[in-house]
Structure formats: C-alpha cells, structure tokens
Design an enzyme around this catalytic site. Structure first.
Site, mmCIF file in Angstrom:
data_model
loop_
_atom_site.group_PDB
_atom_site.id
_atom_site.type_symbol
_atom_site.label_atom_id
_atom_site.label_comp_id
_atom_site.label_asym_id
_atom_site.label_seq_id
_atom_site.Cartn_x
_atom_site.Cartn_y
_atom_site.Cartn_z
ATOM 1 N N HIS A 1 0.807 -0.518 -0.103
ATOM 2 C CA HIS A 1 0.096 0.148 -0.123
ATOM 3 C C HIS A 1 0.647 1.297 -0.081
ATOM 4 C CE1 HIS A 1 -2.748 3.236 0.715
ATOM 5 N NE2 HIS A 1 -3.800 2.559 1.065
ATOM 6 N N GLU B 1 -3.999 1.841 -7.320
ATOM 7 C CA GLU B 1 -4.536 3.017 -6.318
ATOM 8 C C GLU B 1 -3.237 4.225 -6.885
ATOM 9 O OE1 GLU B 1 -6.936 1.583 -2.964
ATOM 10 O OE2 GLU B 1 -4.715 1.564 -2.403
#
Ligand code: PGA
Length: 264
Positions: free
Chosen positions: A96, A168
């Site tokens: 992430h 993302e």
C-alpha cells in the site's frame, strides 16, 4: 463475482470497531449474501481477532493490512504470516502506498511477502500506483510495469495461486480525485495485457482503489476489467459502503437486493 474490500486503515479504535459491528453486522451480512458479492474486511492488526470471531459463519472474509517479511524471530513490532494464518485471514494487503511511504516498504520486500503469503494460502492484495508527479511526467505505465513485473515472476513458482493487484494511484487516495474513465480504461487494459502476456491471465484479479465512493463508483463500474474495489475512507460509513456495493448492475439483479431495498 465482484470484490469489495474495506481498508479501515487506522481509522477505528478498538471500541469504535466494536460499535461499528454492533450497529451494522446484520446489514453487512446481508450485503455479503448477495450472489455476486464478496465482501472482505481489513481492520488493523489488533482488531483481527475480534473480527475473526464476529465473522465466523458469515460470508464476509477477513483481510490483514500488512505482514512481516520474516517468519519468526526478534522483530519487535512486526506481525508474522503464521499468526495471520492462525486467525484465518484470507487476504493480506501489501505494498500500500502508505506502507511504501511511512514504513519504507520496497518492491524487494513485497516479493518476499508474496511468497510467504502464498505458501500460507493467504491471497496477497498487491497495491500499485503512480504519484501525481510520475503521472504528470508521463511515467504511469513504466511505474506500473516495474511494480507488477517482479510480482508476476513469482507466480511461475505458484501456478495455481490467485493474487489481486489493486491499482491505487497515490494522488487519488483520500483526495476525492479519481483518474478519468479513459485513463483507467488504458491502465487496466495495460495491466491485463501484462498479466496475460506473462501467461497468468487466470491467476490475477484486478481492483481499483482511491476515492471510491457511492458517487465515483458509477463511472468505475463502466470499466469491465475491474473485478472489485479497495475502499478506504468510504468504508467507515456503512450507508456509503452499501451504495457502492449495490451500484453494480450484476448485484442489482439478485432477489436479496430487492429485500435489502424493501427493508429501508
Ligand atoms: P480511499 O483509500 O478510499 O480513502 O481513497 C483507499 C486506500 O487507501 O486503499
């Protein structure tokens, strides 16, 4: 099947997670029973045991937000894949952008984590994405290639494995900004081609994450190559989460959805 994964980040304290479940467990279970929906909840580490107990005998799966690169030993503050396995965690986020930024997670560490997770039968959800600067400089596809290529190579060792790649873009996370439909179509076409050229079309599922809301999801639903969403801020608000899940036309077809609508 469409995947809806809630990345609760560090938003909820333990007591708030308990309240969230007290208030919404029944509705979350209803959503998870929809035929085309796979709901996954990704709380912070200390809440995994609580959620694992709560989610027993439901269709909701449990996800962790990270894991260690090493299996055991003197690594203060880290969490072993073996513990996630014991907690029946089905998925684990890795790479992430907040972990890359604040915990200095590197691509090399990701390779190690993917191997450890796959060996423990936990599905890695590998997050990739470019920064705004990289996008403006025209490097989006190059950055994605570099982040994805080494992960795909691992699959040669785990031929039956499934992994998720969550695109993302860093500038879209928590900002209310999403890429345009056209940009996303190009990017997901590129990612799909990359995986199918490597021979892993069947092994890789694709998520989009970054300001997914009840509003932005309508544009995102137009992209066929997206298998689901990684939802951050919006997942704290059950009504918003429900809007996202029910926005998909495949979900709308089911009987349970009618029941859900009638209840309100
Ligand atoms: P966001 O976060 O939905 O708040 O943009 C997504 C994520 O970081 O996974």
């Amino acid at each position: 099947m469409k995947y809806f994964f809630t990345n609760f980040k560090m938003f909820f304290a333990m007591s708030e997670m308990r309240q969230f479940m007290q208030k919404h467990k029944r509705d979350l279970c209803d959503l998870a029973e929809l035929r085309h929906v796979q709901l996954g909840m990704f709380p912070s580490y200390e809440q995994l045991y609580f959620l694992q107990q709560e989610l027993q005998e439901t269709n909701i799966e449990l996800g962790a937000q990270n894991c260690s690169t090493v299996s055991t030993g003197a690594y203060t503050g880290q969490v072993a894949v073996a513990s996630l396995f014991d907690l029946q965690v089905a998925y684990c986020l890795i790479g992430h952008s907040e972990a890359r930024l604040y915990l200095s997670e590197t691509n090399d560490q990701l390779i190690q984590k993917v191997k450890m997770l796959l060996s423990a039968n936990i599905t890695p959800v590998v997050c990739v994405g470019e920064t705004l600067q990289e996008k403006q400089d025209g490097y989006t596809l190059q950055v994605l290639f570099d982040q994805v290529e080494s992960i795909l190579q691992i699959l040669t060792l785990y031929k039956d494995a499934t992994i998720f790649i969550a695109y993302e873009p860093v500038y879209a996370i928590g900002s209310g900004v999403t890429p345009t439909l056209r940009e996303l179509q190009n990017i997901f076409t590129f990612l799909k081609k990359l995986t199918s050229d490597a021979g892993f079309a069947k092994n890789v599922m694709f998520l989009y994450g970054g300001s997914v809301t009840g509003k932005s999801v309508h544009m995102l639903n137009q992209i066929d190559d997206i298998d689901g969403y990684l939802i951050g801020s919006a997942s704290r608000d059950f009504q918003e989460l429900k809007k996202i899940v029910l926005s998909d036309y495949k979900v709308l077809e089911t009987d349970q959805q009618k029941r859900l609508q009638m209840r309100n």
